[in-house]
Design an enzyme around this catalytic site. Structure first.
Site, mmCIF file in Angstrom:
data_model
loop_
_atom_site.group_PDB
_atom_site.id
_atom_site.type_symbol
_atom_site.label_atom_id
_atom_site.label_comp_id
_atom_site.label_asym_id
_atom_site.label_seq_id
_atom_site.Cartn_x
_atom_site.Cartn_y
_atom_site.Cartn_z
ATOM 1 N NE ARG A 122 -2.365 -1.022 3.064
ATOM 2 C CZ ARG A 122 -2.932 -2.200 2.855
ATOM 3 N NH1 ARG A 122 -4.054 -2.278 2.202
ATOM 4 N NH2 ARG A 122 -2.392 -3.294 3.341
ATOM 5 C CB THR A 123 3.258 2.607 2.490
ATOM 6 O OG1 THR A 123 2.356 2.319 3.555
ATOM 7 C CG2 THR A 123 3.928 3.929 2.752
ATOM 8 C CE LYS A 134 25.276 -8.474 -4.014
ATOM 9 N NZ LYS A 134 25.724 -7.764 -5.210
ATOM 10 N NE ARG A 165 6.894 0.981 5.594
ATOM 11 C CZ ARG A 165 5.625 0.599 5.578
ATOM 12 N NH1 ARG A 165 5.314 -0.648 5.333
ATOM 13 N NH2 ARG A 165 4.684 1.466 5.791
ATOM 14 C CG HIS A 168 3.331 4.920 8.679
ATOM 15 N ND1 HIS A 168 3.618 5.661 7.546
ATOM 16 C CD2 HIS A 168 2.763 3.770 8.232
ATOM 17 C CE1 HIS A 168 3.236 4.966 6.473
ATOM 18 N NE2 HIS A 168 2.718 3.829 6.861
#
Lengths: 310, 178
Positions: A58-59, A86, A108, A136
């Protein structure tokens, strides 16, 4: 009126004027999203990198659509398919991306404070798309936008947030923004899921869901994060659903014109009963729709001239 | 900084200028068929409402008008302070219409360039015309108005202000000298 933030790291440091400007700006973008040609040239020539260390549909999609509708060039990086696997550090990854001169990085990350960390080290604008159990902001702002759209105001509303408050960045960002806009915030959940001392931020805490729901204008259900803490903090999902799940009977305790919100993705039958999730009081898909307009507003506002006192 | 100020147009003079522009619009377009007005905020939207009222008095026809916010089409996003967006409100499709853009002061022409781009994204008008209350010169783009209330020669340092009262009626045009 001007906007003096180079970054959007959280709602905690946004003033009521900032929040009002963001919501007003999003109103205009909502109109663009209803057009046949859903694109304006505002951020033409700007590069935005979406750096996602956690799974998100969604975001990430919402930010990417917002970027494209503003004519910015959007680049997506998912940590699972990048050099992160890595062993590269966040700072090294970010410095390397910055060397390619993006204008905005949307991040995020699973660690609380990751967005602030980058904002202190990089020159470009940072937008926090969720950092650990911290904030958020774009989610909270789209929640406020949806509330204002239906109720005509934020001040004076009673908003009940139910679920795992401790691990919820959505709850935190909503708490700060709603409190600063003059709403009454009630938090409800099992004792194991309420952080001690959160009342200091200006909210009321309930362990009985019925009391928290009485007379509420908005009920926001949080997702029980089955993949994370859920298991260890709960005796069983059935028990959680019985005490803290939202069903039709419990919803009757709230105001008749209550709005049911959920940041998604929903666990039907756990925190929200299916008939409530599909019921006439839910605005869950409107939240998603408004998310694009709100994120366009954030991208637009941080792209203005550099503030004099960053 | 001390300002000296000259009144260029008062309420009656503005009304006369808008009345003349209304007649010119009707003459050039041979009536009101397919005609729509589109005001550019802030100011142009109020002037468009005035023109609609005057044209309705002359022809007995209420022509549609809308508001076109051009902020997102400007070319100076990173130079100027962010201003709050106004909502674009078009109660009609511009497709195949004769669209008259209405602005208060024509200066560099960059606003009108942005307005034309914004309008083209909304549809394909038959033609676009431009009505302004004041033309103060100093164009930076090849743009000229079709209808002008008053030509006012200015220097770059001067400012032209159009004042509206509480009912959004224009009552003064002032020239401010630094």
């Amino acid at each position: 009126m001007s906007f003096s933030h180079k970054h959007i790291l959280g709602t905690r440091h946004l003033s009521p004027q900032d929040i009002t400007l963001i919501l007003d700006t999003a109103e205009s973008f909502k109109e663009i999203n209803a057009r046949a040609i859903k694109k304006v040239p505002t951020l033409r020539g700007k590069t935005v990198v979406n750096l996602f260390y956690e799974a998100s549909t969604r975001t990430r999609t919402s930010f990417e659509i917002a970027e494209k509708r503003l004519s910015a060039d959007a680049v997506n990086i998912a940590a699972s398919s990048s050099s992160v696997v890595k062993g590269e550090t966040l700072e090294d990854t970010a410095k390397n991306i910055e060397a390619m001169r993006p204008d905005i990085i949307v991040i995020r990350h699973f660690a609380s404070g990751a967005a602030d960390y980058l904002a202190k080290r990089l020159d470009c604008s940072i937008i926090n798309a969720g950092d650990g159990a911290h904030e958020h902001p774009s989610q909270a702002l789209l929640d406020l936008f949806t509330m204002r759209q239906h109720k005509g105001r934020i001040a004076g509303l009673t908003v009940t947030i139910v679920g795992d408050i401790t691990h919820s960045r959505v709850a935190r960002s909503n708490l700060f923004a709603l409190h600063s806009m003059g709403a009454e915030v009630r938090l409800a959940g099992p004792g194991t899921m309420i952080p001690p001392g959160i009342e200091k931020f200006g909210c009321k805490v309930f362990t009985a869901m019925d009391e928290a729901l009485a007379g509420a204008d908005v009920v926001m259900m949080l997702r029980i994060q089955l993949e994370r803490q859920g298991r260890s903090l709960l005796p069983s999902l059935r028990e959680y659903a019985r005490f803290y799940g939202l069903n039709r009977d419990k919803l009757k305790l709230a105001r008749e014109d209550v709005l049911v919100m959920h940041p998604g993705p929903m666990n039907r039958g756990v925190e929200i009963a299916s008939d409530v999730a599909d019921g006439e009081r839910n605005v869950i898909l409107e939240q998603v729709e408004n998310g694009v307009a709100v994120r366009m507003a954030l991208l637009y506002l941080v792209s203005g001239p550099a503030p004099e006192n960053p | 900084m001390s300002h000296s100020e000259t009144l260029i147009l008062d309420r009656a003079a503005i009304r006369r200028a808008l009345t003349r522009i209304s007649h010119e619009i009707l003459e050039k377009n041979k009536g009101t068929e397919g005609l729509v007005l589109l005001g550019i905020p802030t100011g142009g939207d109020f002037l468009a409402a005035e023109l609609v009222e005057i044209i309705s008095g002359i022809e007995g026809v209420e022509i549609p008008y809308g508001v076109l916010d051009i902020t997102l089409y400007r070319d100076d996003l990173s130079h100027k302070t962010i201003r709050p967006l106004r909502k674009t409100d078009l109660p009609f499709s511009p497709d195949d219409r004769r669209v008259v853009l209405v602005d208060e002061v024509l200066f560099t022409g960059r606003t009108i360039r942005a307005a034309m781009d914004a309008l083209m994204d909304l549809g394909r008008p038959r033609n676009i015309q431009l009505a302004v209350l004041i033309d103060r010169g100093h164009r930076e783009l090849p743009i000229r108005p079709d209808y002008v209330g008053r030509n006012v020669p200015t220097s770059l340092e001067e400012e032209v202000h159009v004042d509206f009262d509480g009912d959004h009626k224009p009552f003064a045009v002032r020239l401010l000298k630094p």
